[in-house]
Design a protein around this motif. Structure first.
Motif, mmCIF file in Angstrom:
data_model
loop_
_atom_site.group_PDB
_atom_site.id
_atom_site.type_symbol
_atom_site.label_atom_id
_atom_site.label_comp_id
_atom_site.label_asym_id
_atom_site.label_seq_id
_atom_site.Cartn_x
_atom_site.Cartn_y
_atom_site.Cartn_z
ATOM 1 N N ASP A 42 0.801 -1.225 0.000
ATOM 2 C CA ASP A 42 0.000 0.000 0.000
ATOM 3 C C ASP A 42 0.834 1.275 0.000
ATOM 4 O O ASP A 42 0.289 2.373 0.076
ATOM 5 N N HIS A 43 2.149 1.152 -0.099
ATOM 6 C CA HIS A 43 3.013 2.329 -0.172
ATOM 7 C C HIS A 43 3.584 2.457 -1.588
ATOM 8 O O HIS A 43 4.405 1.640 -2.009
ATOM 9 N N ALA A 44 3.138 3.491 -2.294
ATOM 10 C CA ALA A 44 3.528 3.666 -3.697
ATOM 11 C C ALA A 44 5.035 3.847 -3.857
ATOM 12 O O ALA A 44 5.627 3.341 -4.819
ATOM 13 N N ILE A 45 5.659 4.563 -2.934
ATOM 14 C CA ILE A 45 7.100 4.794 -3.028
ATOM 15 C C ILE A 45 7.855 3.478 -2.906
ATOM 16 O O ILE A 45 8.822 3.220 -3.641
ATOM 17 N N PHE A 46 7.409 2.616 -1.999
ATOM 18 C CA PHE A 46 8.067 1.321 -1.850
ATOM 19 C C PHE A 46 7.887 0.484 -3.112
ATOM 20 O O PHE A 46 8.835 -0.156 -3.574
ATOM 21 N N ARG A 47 6.665 0.479 -3.674
ATOM 22 C CA ARG A 47 6.434 -0.292 -4.907
ATOM 23 C C ARG A 47 7.338 0.204 -6.026
ATOM 24 O O ARG A 47 7.902 -0.592 -6.780
ATOM 25 N N SER A 48 7.478 1.521 -6.134
ATOM 26 C CA SER A 48 8.318 2.100 -7.182
ATOM 27 C C SER A 48 9.770 1.679 -7.017
ATOM 28 O O SER A 48 10.444 1.299 -7.982
ATOM 29 N N GLY A 49 10.260 1.723 -5.774
ATOM 30 C CA GLY A 49 11.636 1.322 -5.519
ATOM 31 C C GLY A 49 11.858 -0.151 -5.794
ATOM 32 O O GLY A 49 12.900 -0.545 -6.339
ATOM 33 N N LEU A 50 10.889 -0.965 -5.423
ATOM 34 C CA LEU A 50 11.010 -2.406 -5.647
ATOM 35 C C LEU A 50 10.977 -2.731 -7.139
ATOM 36 O O LEU A 50 11.731 -3.581 -7.618
ATOM 37 N N ARG A 51 10.114 -2.036 -7.874
ATOM 38 C CA ARG A 51 10.055 -2.228 -9.332
ATOM 39 C C ARG A 51 11.412 -1.897 -9.955
ATOM 40 O O ARG A 51 11.906 -2.627 -10.820
#
Length: 225
Positions: free
Chosen positions: A22-31
């Protein structure tokens, strides 16, 4: 083999992944971390979004946070339950800031193949995804003990009880025990209400229970929800 043949040799397909957090910044970093060797085919921030994206993309691996908004409050474990009927080839890897035994055991009982914390490095998470896709189980070192403890002697009795149920009966049992109505269960599993009733009767008989309330208590005590 000639240089031309070598140049045109097909590379193996990359592992496809859906990221659920649910954290967009984390998803972006993981991607960005996975991008060179892993194919990120979708993202989701809630239980409902995860179900839709996983159904649409059929990923090899779902990277799944344990605590998610939406649904019935079941978080990552609920996502796994919701996807059980159609994501039969997808494998789930929990990736969470939490390292509590309760969270680890709950999501593994739901069907996750592994659990790692967000302190993991980029190369380590890439390796974990590839290992999960190949069928391995992956755990951060200190979390493996929780799983061994939970699935030790006490778990043998639970496994014996669950072995009495068919795969479909197990799916129905979990939904009914979590408070789904017969109609909601039928919709969730794409079966008729009458079929749900038949499965519930069989589950109660096999587990020697007399009502869905007893079933809920039985499942809760065994941390199957």
């Amino acid at each position: 083999m000639t240089s031309r043949e070598s140049t045109h040799r097909a590379e193996p397909p990359r592992v496809s992944v859906v990221i659920v957090d649910d954290h967009a910044i984390f998803r972006s970093g993981l991607r960005a971390t996975l991008g060179d060797v892993i194919s990120v085919v979708g993202e989701a921030a809630t239980v409902e979004e995860a179900e839709v994206v996983i159904r649409a993309t059929g990923p090899d691996v779902v990277l799944l946070d344990v605590h998610l908004p939406g649904g019935r409050g079941g978080g990552g474990a609920e996502v796994i339950h919701r996807c059980a009927a159609f994501a039969t080839t997808s494998r789930f890897l929990a990736l969470s800031v939490s390292d509590s035994a309760e969270d680890v055991v709950a999501v593994i009982r739901a069907g996750a193949r592994g659990y790692v914390t967000k302190t993991i490095s980029g190369p380590e998470i890439t390796d974990a995804v590839q290992r999960i896709a190949s069928g391995d189980a992956v755990f951060s070192p200190r979390l493996a003990g929780f799983v061994l403890d939970a699935f030790g002697t006490a778990a043998v009795a639970v496994d014996d009880e669950l072995d009495r149920l068919s795969g479909r009966e197990l799916e129905v049992m979990r939904l009914i025990a979590r408070g789904y109505s017969y109609r909601e269960t039928a919709t969730e599993l794409f079966i008729s209400i009458k079929t749900v009733e038949t499965h519930v009767s069989a589950v109660l008989r096999k587990l020697q229970l007399s009502s869905r309330h007893e079933l809920t208590r039985w499942a809760t005590e065994r941390r199957l929800l």
